[in-house]
Design a protein around this motif. Sequence first.
Motif, PDB file in Angstrom:
ATOM      1  N   VAL A  59       0.826  -1.203   0.000  1.00 33.80           N
ATOM      2  CA  VAL A  59       0.000   0.000   0.000  1.00 33.80           C
ATOM      3  C   VAL A  59       0.865   1.260   0.000  1.00 33.80           C
ATOM      4  CG1 VAL A  59      -0.423   0.540   2.438  1.00 33.80           C
ATOM      5  CG2 VAL A  59      -2.256   0.721   0.799  1.00 33.80           C
ATOM      6  N   TRP A  60       1.947   1.235   0.770  1.00 33.06           N
ATOM      7  CA  TRP A  60       2.747   2.462   0.875  1.00 33.06           C
ATOM      8  C   TRP A  60       3.702   2.619  -0.287  1.00 33.06           C
ATOM      9  CZ3 TRP A  60       1.469   6.345   3.976  1.00 33.06           C
ATOM     10  CH2 TRP A  60       0.566   6.051   5.005  1.00 33.06           C
ATOM     11  N   VAL A  61       4.226   1.501  -0.823  1.00 31.50           N
ATOM     12  CA  VAL A  61       5.217   1.615  -1.884  1.00 31.50           C
ATOM     13  C   VAL A  61       4.583   1.443  -3.260  1.00 31.50           C
ATOM     14  CG1 VAL A  61       7.380   0.716  -2.795  1.00 31.50           C
ATOM     15  CG2 VAL A  61       7.017   0.861  -0.320  1.00 31.50           C
ATOM     16  N   GLU A  62       3.918   0.306  -3.480  1.00 29.94           N
ATOM     17  CA  GLU A  62       3.391   0.043  -4.819  1.00 29.94           C
ATOM     18  C   GLU A  62       2.168   0.901  -5.131  1.00 29.94           C
ATOM     19  OE1 GLU A  62       2.860  -4.182  -5.229  1.00 29.94           O
ATOM     20  OE2 GLU A  62       4.922  -4.494  -4.550  1.00 29.94           O
ATOM     21  N   ILE A 227      -7.733   7.240   1.740  1.00 27.42           N
ATOM     22  CA  ILE A 227      -8.164   5.978   2.358  1.00 27.42           C
ATOM     23  C   ILE A 227      -9.671   5.796   2.250  1.00 27.42           C
ATOM     24  CG2 ILE A 227      -8.233   6.947   4.710  1.00 27.42           C
ATOM     25  CD1 ILE A 227      -7.306   3.366   3.832  1.00 27.42           C
ATOM     26  N   ALA A 228     -10.418   6.916   2.319  1.00 26.39           N
ATOM     27  CA  ALA A 228     -11.873   6.797   2.199  1.00 26.39           C
ATOM     28  C   ALA A 228     -12.262   6.309   0.809  1.00 26.39           C
ATOM     29  CB  ALA A 228     -12.543   8.140   2.487  1.00 26.39           C
ATOM     30  N   GLU A 229     -11.459   6.677  -0.190  1.00 25.26           N
ATOM     31  CA  GLU A 229     -11.774   6.275  -1.563  1.00 25.26           C
ATOM     32  C   GLU A 229     -11.259   4.878  -1.876  1.00 25.26           C
ATOM     33  OE1 GLU A 229      -9.933   9.149  -4.034  1.00 25.26           O
ATOM     34  OE2 GLU A 229     -11.501  10.650  -3.740  1.00 25.26           O
ATOM     35  N   TYR A 230     -10.336   4.418  -1.039  1.00 28.27           N
ATOM     36  CA  TYR A 230      -9.592   3.250  -1.463  1.00 28.27           C
ATOM     37  C   TYR A 230     -10.193   1.916  -1.046  1.00 28.27           C
ATOM     38  CZ  TYR A 230      -5.803   0.253  -2.706  1.00 28.27           C
ATOM     39  OH  TYR A 230      -5.086  -0.744  -3.278  1.00 28.27           O
ATOM     40  N   SER A 241      -6.420  -2.017   2.473  1.00 25.26           N
ATOM     41  CA  SER A 241      -6.895  -0.771   3.075  1.00 25.26           C
ATOM     42  C   SER A 241      -6.724  -0.807   4.592  1.00 25.26           C
ATOM     43  CB  SER A 241      -8.330  -0.446   2.662  1.00 25.26           C
ATOM     44  OG  SER A 241      -9.140  -1.566   2.727  1.00 25.26           O
ATOM     45  N   ALA A 242      -6.784  -2.004   5.182  1.00 25.62           N
ATOM     46  CA  ALA A 242      -6.514  -2.091   6.625  1.00 25.62           C
ATOM     47  C   ALA A 242      -5.068  -1.673   6.910  1.00 25.62           C
ATOM     48  CB  ALA A 242      -6.760  -3.514   7.123  1.00 25.62           C
ATOM     49  N   ALA A 243      -4.165  -2.100   6.042  1.00 20.25           N
ATOM     50  CA  ALA A 243      -2.759  -1.727   6.229  1.00 20.25           C
ATOM     51  C   ALA A 243      -2.597  -0.213   6.122  1.00 20.25           C
ATOM     52  CB  ALA A 243      -1.890  -2.434   5.191  1.00 20.25           C
TER      53      ALA A 243
ATOM     54  N   LEU B 117     -13.649   3.376   9.114  1.00 14.50           N
ATOM     55  CA  LEU B 117     -13.277   2.144   8.413  1.00 14.50           C
ATOM     56  C   LEU B 117     -13.142   0.981   9.392  1.00 14.50           C
ATOM     57  CD1 LEU B 117     -10.665   3.390   5.811  1.00 14.50           C
ATOM     58  CD2 LEU B 117     -12.891   2.388   5.357  1.00 14.50           C
ATOM     59  N   PHE B 118     -12.487   1.244  10.532  1.00 13.80           N
ATOM     60  CA  PHE B 118     -12.346   0.201  11.555  1.00 13.80           C
ATOM     61  C   PHE B 118     -13.716  -0.360  11.917  1.00 13.80           C
ATOM     62  CE2 PHE B 118      -8.201   1.950  13.660  1.00 13.80           C
ATOM     63  CZ  PHE B 118      -7.505   1.594  12.522  1.00 13.80           C
TER      64      PHE B 118
END
Lengths: 274, 289
Positions: A59-62, A227-230, A241-243, B117-118
């Motif tokens: 999530v952070w890199v790719e 994050i809301a969109e993802y 998205s949890a990550a 989200l949680f």
Amino acid sequence: MRPSRASQTLLFLALCAFTVVNLTPIIWAFLTSIKLPVDAFSVPPKLIFTPTFEFHYQVWVEKEFWRFLINSAVIAVSTVCISVPIGTMAAFALSRMRGSGSRGILFGLLAMRMFPHILLAIPFFVLAQGLSLIDTYPAMVLALVAINQPFTIWMMRSFFMDVPLELDEAARIDGCNLWQVFYQVALPVVRPGLWITCLFSLLLAYNEFLFALVLTGPSTKTLPVAIAEYGAEDLNYWSLSAAAAIGIMLPIVLFMMALQRHLVRGLAFGAVKG
Amino acid sequence: MQTQRGLWLFLVPSGLMIALVLLYPLGYAIYLSFFNYYLGGQEPSFIGLGNYTALLGDERFWSSIGKTVMIVAGAVSLEFVLGLAVAFGLYKLTFGVKPLNLLMFLPHIVTPVVAALFLRWIFTGRWGLLDAIIMSFNIFPPDWLGTPGWARFTVILADAWQFTPFMILVLYAGLNTVDSSQIESAQMDGAGNWTVLTKVMLPAIKPLILFVLAIRIMDAFRFFDQIYVLTAGGPGTATETLTMYTYALAFRLLEIGKASALGVLTLLLSALTIGLLIAVLYRRDKGAF
């Protein structure tokens, strides 16, 4: 009356139970972020599994979430750099003024702190569109400065109130002008409070969602909007998205743990005392 | 007495900034509320109070007020009762208070969108943790986010999850400021925990209680992030509060004028609620009965 040991133990266990239930969503999200999808969707939920940090990396890199982190950081830091210095000056004046004028200003600021943000988001959107500022940093920073000012002033004022007026007077007698009293005498005394105000303003800006949703675009999108969109809808993206969610939350938690002692004052922005 | 002349100069930068980025936009929003203004449509035209009268005749407006009041009242009272109980528990506890207090506080500092989200991962139908637990007992769980009643309930829980820690923190700090000699003398007279709490401690921290309730009601009125992520106002319009409706009007339907009018009404309504709260609590204070 000394409390009995049995009732103390019972009370402790009850509060522990409350805390565990309360923390479940966070723990569950963390576990989801280090589970393979196979383990994440088993019924009943699996508690024993092989952890993987692959999704955090992905999530952070790719998926390039670091881009949104940079946007968030630029916007939050700029907001603090504008909001705190001018707010601190105003707070100094308001802590030294007497009379109904300054009370009126303080009450007005409190009322502004209560505005429905959506009411401000509309004109900001219309104006930013007219000036072609949508999806630029300045629009978002100005909006955040607007909602930050009342908070910053109230909080810094509560710190300046603790600086005795005698200190000002002594400095005046030594020949300081008002600016020197502020900058060389009062400000050094409230420095710890200044840092706390900076951190809380930073947090306010980092967490802001509504303005970010309306005013940012592809090139300035912040972490909460990203994050809301993802992939919240798509089960395939749950672990990813949890990550991301855990990663967004982490710096704040560390911040606040360090700031624990100052929480009450910060969250009530000094008004309890004022 | 030190000279205070020149102090007002310190207010200038902040004052100019507030005028530019807060008061001007606010005034502009109020101005827009008198226009028939569709973004991307033809030129806006002045219609006076037209947007306001349209809203007052709009069923969706009244129903969003109802839902807002329900969600604000439900969430804030749940937070207050739970927060007070836990704060009093912490007050009575003689060991382990610090770590417990710190852990309890965590939900409050999670970014609101992330918090939503949680909770979504807990409440999602079938795949969520709660459903997984309920189903393992062979019970068929309700659709938390998909049926109107449960969706409102979940939204209230979401607000409570994030803001009960705030209540605990402030109330616990307040309880600790109560004069202990008063509590001891009440205990000497044979008062139990309940009497001490309601007759001695709560009256002593009344201003603080009034303050947190006012803050929480104001904030709950503009509660947005979590509803947006959890239900987006749905199912249908079951969790569409005033803020959600304003958002839909302004940024989905692009009815800027009407949305501004709705924002102004929201502001008036929340100010009215706080005024009422203060008036009622103050009258009790003066012993009107």
